[in-house]
Scaffold this motif. Structure first.
Motif, PDB file in Angstrom:
ATOM      1  N   GLY A 169       1.010  -1.499  -0.511  1.00 31.03           N
ATOM      2  CA  GLY A 169       0.086  -0.085  -0.211  1.00 31.03           C
ATOM      3  C   GLY A 169       0.998   1.398   0.116  1.00 31.03           C
ATOM      4  O   GLY A 169       2.427   1.279   0.356  1.00 31.03           O
ATOM      5  N   SER A 170       0.271   2.190  -0.619  1.00 30.36           N
ATOM      6  CA  SER A 170       1.080   3.556  -0.472  1.00 30.36           C
ATOM      7  C   SER A 170       1.479   4.310   0.573  1.00 30.36           C
ATOM      8  O   SER A 170       2.221   4.962   0.607  1.00 30.36           O
ATOM      9  CB  SER A 170       0.503   4.929  -1.335  1.00 30.36           C
ATOM     10  N   LYS A 223       2.275   2.222   3.685  1.00 30.92           N
ATOM     11  CA  LYS A 223       2.957   1.722   4.669  1.00 30.92           C
ATOM     12  C   LYS A 223       4.268   2.132   4.075  1.00 30.92           C
ATOM     13  O   LYS A 223       5.443   2.218   4.879  1.00 30.92           O
ATOM     14  CB  LYS A 223       2.328   0.266   4.510  1.00 30.92           C
TER      15      LYS A 223
END
Length: 90
Positions: A23-24, A26
């Motif tokens: 995910g962007s 994380k």
């Protein structure tokens, strides 16, 4: 076979897979954590090198002393103490 090795489209594919997996939101946290751990590792290795430097200087003087021959020591004879005799009293 690996003539060109890593091309730009390989890097793009790897980045897309990372974004899909983590995910962007994380990814920046992971990069920050990696940066912190690298700084800690660098500081610790620097401290270890500084600790080893004085020890190596002392070992250098100890090594020069160790190269000098030791004086001979004469062996000593150790006599066993006489065992006490058992007295048999009746």
């Amino acid at each position: 076979m690996f003539r060109n090795g890593l091309e730009p489209w390989h890097i793009i594919i790897v980045l897309v897979v990372l974004v899909l997996l983590f995910g962007s939101k994380k990814l920046p946290e992971m990069a920050r954590g990696l940066g912190k751990s690298m700084r800690i590792l660098k500081a610790e290795t620097k401290a270890l090198r500084e600790d080893d430097a004085p020890a190596e200087a002392q070992n250098g003087t100890a090594a020069s002393q160790a190269e000098q021959p030791r004086p001979a020591v004469e062996p000593t004879n150790v006599a066993k103490a006489a065992e006490p005799t058992k007295s048999t009293t009746a």
